[in-house]
Design an enzyme around this catalytic site. Structure first.
Site, PDB file in Angstrom:
ATOM      1  N   SER A 722       0.847  -1.181   0.000  1.00 23.06           N
ATOM      2  CA  SER A 722       0.000   0.000   0.000  1.00 23.06           C
ATOM      3  C   SER A 722       0.881   1.228   0.000  1.00 23.06           C
ATOM      4  CB  SER A 722      -0.918   0.009   1.215  1.00 23.06           C
ATOM      5  OG  SER A 722      -0.161   0.031   2.406  1.00 23.06           O
ATOM      6  N   ALA A 724       0.539   5.956  -0.832  1.00 17.78           N
ATOM      7  CA  ALA A 724      -0.293   7.150  -0.754  1.00 17.78           C
ATOM      8  C   ALA A 724      -1.485   7.043  -1.701  1.00 17.78           C
ATOM      9  CB  ALA A 724       0.537   8.389  -1.087  1.00 17.78           C
ATOM     10  N   THR A 727      -3.987   0.741  -2.510  1.00 16.45           N
ATOM     11  CA  THR A 727      -3.513  -0.581  -2.114  1.00 16.45           C
ATOM     12  C   THR A 727      -3.430  -1.484  -3.333  1.00 16.45           C
ATOM     13  OG1 THR A 727      -4.661  -0.269  -0.016  1.00 16.45           O
ATOM     14  CG2 THR A 727      -3.938  -2.495  -0.530  1.00 16.45           C
ATOM     15  N   VAL A 728      -2.432  -2.386  -3.353  1.00 16.22           N
ATOM     16  CA  VAL A 728      -2.288  -3.391  -4.404  1.00 16.22           C
ATOM     17  C   VAL A 728      -2.577  -4.757  -3.785  1.00 16.22           C
ATOM     18  CG1 VAL A 728      -0.758  -4.457  -6.079  1.00 16.22           C
ATOM     19  CG2 VAL A 728      -0.584  -2.015  -5.625  1.00 16.22           C
ATOM     20  N   ASP A 839      10.303   6.997 -15.198  1.00 10.39           N
ATOM     21  CA  ASP A 839      10.578   6.387 -13.885  1.00 10.39           C
ATOM     22  C   ASP A 839      11.180   4.996 -14.060  1.00 10.39           C
ATOM     23  OD1 ASP A 839      10.754   6.127 -11.188  1.00 10.39           O
ATOM     24  OD2 ASP A 839       8.625   5.741 -10.845  1.00 10.39           O
ATOM     25  N   ASP A 857       5.035   0.110 -13.986  1.00 10.98           N
ATOM     26  CA  ASP A 857       4.867   1.391 -13.274  1.00 10.98           C
ATOM     27  C   ASP A 857       4.882   2.566 -14.240  1.00 10.98           C
ATOM     28  OD1 ASP A 857       4.605   3.417 -11.527  1.00 10.98           O
ATOM     29  OD2 ASP A 857       6.010   2.606 -10.072  1.00 10.98           O
TER      30      ASP A 857
END
Length: 1210
Positions: A722, A724, A727-728, A839, A857
């Site tokens: 999890s 900011a 949640t994954v 990123d 990502d």
């Protein structure tokens, strides 16, 4: 009859509680605790002895309990006495087997580890399966503030059985971080009597005691049983033995002897007889969570009645009546600083621009002060800039100088020495030339302005050469001197007659003792009276504001509660009891702003008073517990039952009416807008003219498919992490109408997420849906519930960064170079799609199998427009240490800035997960890059590999290599890996099986993960044919991947027919051309069916592979076999298993038309990457319409990777 397990547990709780209640009367031994975090104090032995000295016989830890670096053979039995911790508990980096915190009841969490955790258990393991195994915190029942974190405790037992919801407050449950490993074979099982199988260890005594989740709904917090009559008092924490505040096991706030209270008894009480606050004989100080009659030794008392170790800012420590107290400073608190020539100013000539800030907030100077001309001119030799005159204001706090004051330079536009206006005493313990303690020479001032100076203890005074100075001769210097032999030399200043001519004389309000300047505040003493530090003609006794009285020739302000009288005195002295008339109310002899209301009085009773018609305060009736408005019991009813209830009812009704009106207004507005839209749409549909495009971009349309999933189609199994954003979860996707389970990762936003966060996650979904490449993680679908959810393929090996750290001792050169090739291929694909990742790092590369990695990502990725070459970011958090210099300085992101990040990612792999620029703050990265500093050459890298990294880190973005060039470079190296990477024992290295990965075990250890289908296999069409060419998104091939390697090609899909999903892409993924395959891999393991070309696979015995689709291929060669890397110059014909030597045995009758089999030299494929259009489809056809096999010498066409599925068949 033997009592049951539940009865024994209840009896044990009662006995423990009774012992705690009885012991509450005794004074508990406290200790300070530590705040060292993970710092080791000396050797292991020294560290342990420090721990033992701190906590031996300790019951209450006022700070944090930190148990770190305890080795296996140390005895920690002295920790058994600890019952309460005010801060956090940290247990980290220990190899001791057992930590006996058996009597710890509560962790208050007044300070938190990493600002989040009240209990942190981290990395307690050693070599040879040693480490922390038992943590019997059997009495821990309450954590008031903070969450819990477990990480890297591989042999710690039973923690996964604990019901933390009973211990941790609900508001902190979302911050829990529980990385728990279960070891049922080596760990003791919970006693059968334990509730819900929750325990801290083996045996009945280690059962978890539940005091919250079992409570009845009537209970506000804790309870001792399931009945409504078993509720604890709301002042109780960790449970109780009865319903009263004296029955608590631990107090939630403060413990006063055996009773739990919200606050300690106050030190002062209201006395209704004297109308004053008197000292409370029962008053107590608050010390931690305990009320004490006196503070412990070496503690001081604050104004609020608390015991503290040090006074706060603006307070100083003083002893009164044998008690050390904190008193508020009168002005700045005393601060002693070294003067010129002492300490850090030993070789300094004068106050200057570089040292003036050291005198900030100084009240006393230990030594001398020099202000010389060099201060304002600067010193080129020492590179000291000129002093800004405004910085001399810093000296206004100075009240005392123990040495002498020498001023030989001063700002020309300043008329006095007002920077020293608060200087009270010059002690003259050291003197200039052994004679002078005050020297003012050669200045352009008109007055001295030393209006607070009261004493010059020793030394002479020289005031000379100040051509405009007046007033100096008016001072009675003898009155300031401390000894009779002190002298003054006042000469060569402005003549007295010249001073009188320009009216530079003392103010008439000054006495004959002289003055320091022309203002009334510059008088040494006053002719009449003074107000504060200023002389005035008279006080405001009969008129003027504020009203005053005279005391010792000084005007003193009347108390604010005194009512000013017209042409009469307002007060006769200080305080509210000397007023002639009160401004508001009178309580006995005192004027008060309000009558006392709810003030603590004697016997813990609240004092209430009301005001009569004359504004005189009277006591309410004894039964008026909420105040009154008049005498007797009838006065009590006015407030509680009079206006209060009707006002509440009026407020509620009014609020409801307001809500109804607002709702109706919104409804009418929405209705009106709907009608306007409907009319506008009707009018537009009736228009005959079409809008012509004004600025066509010429860019191809984005025809990516976005799958919208229902929430019923997937199931969440466990939390993976999890942050900011939300949640994954690990989960299963079960497509509607199909009997398959696909492991997925579900990314869910938090509740009440901002619109910006929703937009960002949808932008990320847009980017992920637009990509389709074997080395880029793709989006499986999106669920548009109240909290947006992204569904992606699950990667059970985790991120590449953690993977290389975990297996650094088993990773050979071949794997490292293969990964570099695959990451470059994925980034090259993104560049072709005009996507800037922004990123790229090893943490954002996921491991599908040890031979297959994928870039993920896309939270920062940006899709460039048709004419855009770069992207300018506006702000937000960015990975500084992975970014190119132009991205750090100017927020410019291009494909070449991604090349820089690629170089850092390769460096992470070659150093097996080291942190780039470790120890250097992110704020300093840009400056060291501009100076030419770069990451060092990894030990395993030859200069060939390191030069590729260096090229990626060129300042000029155009000088960096393209991703296509990086693919070629690393592919060349991957064919001869041991030439470019030097790893000791490389030829013997092999990666372990999937189940040896900690991440894999933690991820796949679920019974729901059985009989699953990998996402890649689900999306790739099964053996068979498309229904029609119109529904296919790729050309029809003569043969597709078979479902088994021990049978001929069969036309069977999941539903028992030859149809395939219309949304599936043919030939979606390709094996890596540089993947390593050994003879042992080919002979002894499952060889995957080719997905791109018609390759035959020799039949195997029926029992050799149970389910080839889920079978994992071994990753290491057999002993004695040479490892063969793919080489385009090798003789691949020698291995006929890689050639197309068989034809499909199943052809549907629907494909008899020759037109469907005629292939042209230029194939128009709907694949996203043109490279795969060129490389993976044959450009020649046989006369019979069947594709020719690929050139055997070209390794790009060989299927040599292990199976794509990472799940083991049941």
């Amino acid at each position: 009859m033997r009592p049951s397990g539940t009865a024994r547990t209840t009896l044990l709780v009662l006995l423990t509680a009774l012992c705690a209640a009885g012991g509450a009367l005794e004074e508990k031994k406290v200790c300070q605790g530590t705040s060292n975090r993970l710092t080791q104090l000396g050797t292991f032995e020294d560290h342990f002895l420090s721990l033992q000295r701190m906590y031996n016989n300790c019951e209450v830890v006022l700070g944090n309990l930190e148990i770190t670096y305890v080795q296996r053979n140390y005895d920690l039995s002295f920790l058994k006495t600890i019952q309460e911790v005010a801060g956090y508990v940290l247990i980290a980096l220990n190899t001791v087997e057992r930590i006996p915190l058996e009597n710890l009841q509560i962790i208050r969490g007044n300070a938190l580890y990493e600002n989040t955790y009240a209990l942190a258990i981290l990395s307690n393991y050693g070599t040879n399966r040693t480490g922390l195994r038992e943590l019997p915190m059997r009495n821990l029942q309450e954590i008031l503030i903070g969450a819990v974190r477990f990480s890297n405790n591989p042999i710690l037992c039973n923690m996964d059985t604990i019901q933390w919801r009973d211990i941790v407050q609900n508001v902190f449950m979302s911050n829990m971080s529980m990385d728990l490993q279960s070891h049922p074979s080596s760990c003791p099982k919970c006693d059968p009597s334990c509730p819900n199988g929750s325990c801290w260890g083996g045996g009945e005594e280690n059962c978890q005691k539940l005091t919250k989740i079992i409570c009845a709904q009537q209970c506000s917090h804790r309870c001792r049983g399931r009945s409504p009559s078993d509720c604890c008092h709301n002042q109780c924490a960790a449970g109780c033995t009865g319903p009263r505040e004296s029955d608590c096991l631990v107090c939630q706030k403060f413990q006063d002897e055996a009773t739990c209270k919200d606050t300690c008894p106050p030190l002062m009480l209201y006395n209704p007889t004297t109308y004053q606050m008197d000292v409370n004989p029962e008053g107590k100080y608050s010390f931690g969570a305990t009320c004490v009659k006196k503070c412990p030794r070496n503690y001081v008392v604050t104004d609020h009645g608390s015991c503290v170790r040090a006074c706060g800012p603006d307070y100083y420590e003083v002893e009164e009546d044998g008690i050390r107290k904190c008193k508020k400073c009168d002005g700045p608190c005393r601060k002693v600083c070294n003067g010129i020539g002492i300490g850090e100013f030993k070789d300094t000539l004068s106050i200057n621009a570089t040292n003036i800030k050291h005198f900030k907030y100084c009240t006393a100077i230990s030594g001398d002060l020099h202000i010389l001309p060099v201060a304002f001119k600067g010193d080129s030799f020492t590179r000291t800039p000129p002093l800004d005159p405004r910085e001399l204001e810093i000296l206004k706090t100075v009240k005392e100088i123990t040495g002498f004051l020498l001023i030989q330079a001063w700002p020309d536009n300043w008329t006095d020495l007002h920077a020293f206006e608060n200087l009270e005493i010059i002690r003259g313990r050291t003197k200039q030339h052994g004679q002078f303690s005050l020297a003012v020479v050669g200045l352009n001032i008109t007055s001295l302005g030393l209006r607070s100076l009261k004493e010059i203890s020793d030394g002479d005074v020289i005031i000379s050469g100040n051509r405009n100075l007046c007033y100096a001769n008016t001072i009675n210097w003898k009155k300031l001197f401390g000894t009779p032999n002190q002298k003054t030399k006042i000469m060569n200043n402005r003549a007295e007659k010249d001073c009188k001519a320009v009216n530079h004389v003392c103010n008439p309000l000054c006495s004959s003792e002289g003055c320091w300047g022309p203002e009334p505040r510059d008088c040494v003493s006053c002719q009449n009276v003074s107000r504060g530090r200023e002389c005035v003609e008279k006080c405001n006794i009969l008129e003027g504001e504020p009203r005053e009285f005279v005391e010792n020739s000084e005007c003193i302000q009347c108390h604010p509660e005194c009512l000013p009288q017209a042409m009469n005195i307002t007060c006769t002295g200080r305080g509210p009891d000397n007023c002639i008339q009160c401004a508001h109310y009178i309580d006995g002899p005192h004027c008060v702003k309000t009558c006392p209301a709810g003030i603590m009085g004697e016997n813990n009773t609240l004092v209430w008073k009301y005001a009569d018609a004359n504004n005189v305060c009277h006591l309410c009736h004894a039964n008026c517990t909420y105040g009154c408005a008049g005498p007797g019991l009838q006065g009590c009813e006015v407030w509680p039952s009079g206006p209060k209830i009707p006002s509440i009812a009026t407020g509620i009704v009014g609020g409801l009416l307001f809500i109804v009106v607002v709702a109706l207004g919104i409804g009418l507005f929405m209705r009106r807008r709907h009608i306007v839209r409907k009319r506008t749409l009707r009018r537009l549909l009736q228009e005959r003219e079409l809008v012509e495009p004004l600025t066509p971009s010429g860019e191809a349309p984005n025809q990516a498919h976005l799958r919208i999933l229902k929430e019923t189609e997937f199931k969440k199994i466990k939390v993976l992490g999890s942050g900011a954003f939300g949640t994954v979860y690990k989960g299963l996707w079960i497509p509607e109408g199909e009997k398959v389970k696909i492991p997925v990762a579900i990314k869910e936003l938090r509740e009440a997420t901002s619109p910006k966060a929703n937009k960002e996650i949808l932008d990320e979904a847009y980017v992920m849906a637009s990509v389709d490449n074997p080395h880029v993680c793709r989006l499986l679908g999106i669920c548009l519930t109240s909290t947006v959810q992204l569904i992606t393929q699950l990667m059970p090996y985790g991120c590449l960064l953690d993977y290389v750290r975990e297996h650094k001792d088993n990773i050979g050169s071949q794997y490292l170079l293969n990964w570099c090739v695959q990451i470059a291929k994925g980034m090259n694909y993104l560049e072709d799609r005009r996507l800037v990742h922004r990123d790229l790092a090893a943490r954002n590369v996921l491991v599908k199998t040890p031979q297959h990695v994928k870039i993920t990502d896309f939270g920062l990725a940006k899709l460039l427009g048709a004419e855009e070459k770069e992207y300018h970011a506006e702000g937000g958090k960015v990975p500084i240490k992975w970014m190119a210099l132009e991205s750090i300085l100017h927020r410019i992101y291009t494909h070449q800035s991604d090349v820089w990040s690629y170089g850092v990612t390769v460096w992470e792999l070659m150093t097996f997960g080291s942190k780039p620029y470790d120890g250097i703050p992110a704020s300093d990265i840009s400056s060291i890059l501009e100076k030419g500093e770069r990451l060092p050459q990894p030990p395993i890298c030859t200069i060939d590999v390191y030069m590729i990294m260096v090229k990626c880190w060129m300042i000029d973005a155009d000088s960096r290599p393209k991703f296509r060039e990086l693919i070629l470079e690393f592919s060349k190296m991957a064919r001869d890996p041991q030439r470019y990477l030097v790893i000791q024992g490389d030829e013997r290295m092999h990666l372990p099986s999937p189940t040896d990965s900690n991440f894999y075990r933690a991820l796949m250890d679920e019974e729901d993960m059985e009989d699953v289908v990998d996402a890649d296999e689900y999306l790739i069409p099964q053996q068979g044919f498309f229904n029609s060419p119109s529904t296919s998104r790729t050309p029809l091939l003569s043969s597709l991947s078979a479902t088994s390697n021990n049978s001929t090609v069969a036309c069977i899909n999941r539903n028992g027919s030859c149809r395939v999903k219309e949304d599936a892409f043919l030939q979606r993924y390709s094996s890596d051309p540089t993947g390593a395959v050994t003879e042992d891999n080919i002979d002894d393991a499952f060889l995957p069916v080719p997905e791109y070309v018609n390759q035959s696979v020799p039949k195997r015995p029926a029992g050799s592979v149970q389910n080839p689709v889920y079978h994992n291929q071994p990753l290491h060669p057999a002993p004695g076999r040479d490892l063969h890397y793919q080489n385009p110059h090798s003789n691949a014909v020698g291995n006929p298993e890689y050639l197309n030597t068989a034809q499909p045995t199943c052809l549907s009758s629907g494909f008899n038309s020759p037109a469907l089999w005629i292939q042209k030299g230029s194939h128009q494929m709907s694949l996203d990457n043109p490279d795969y259009q060129q490389d993976f489809f044959p450009k020649e056809t046989k006369p019979n319409g069947i594709f020719k096999g690929p050139t055997a010498e070209n390794a790009e066409y060989l299927r040599v990777a292990p199976p794509s599925s990472e799940f083991i068949g049941a």
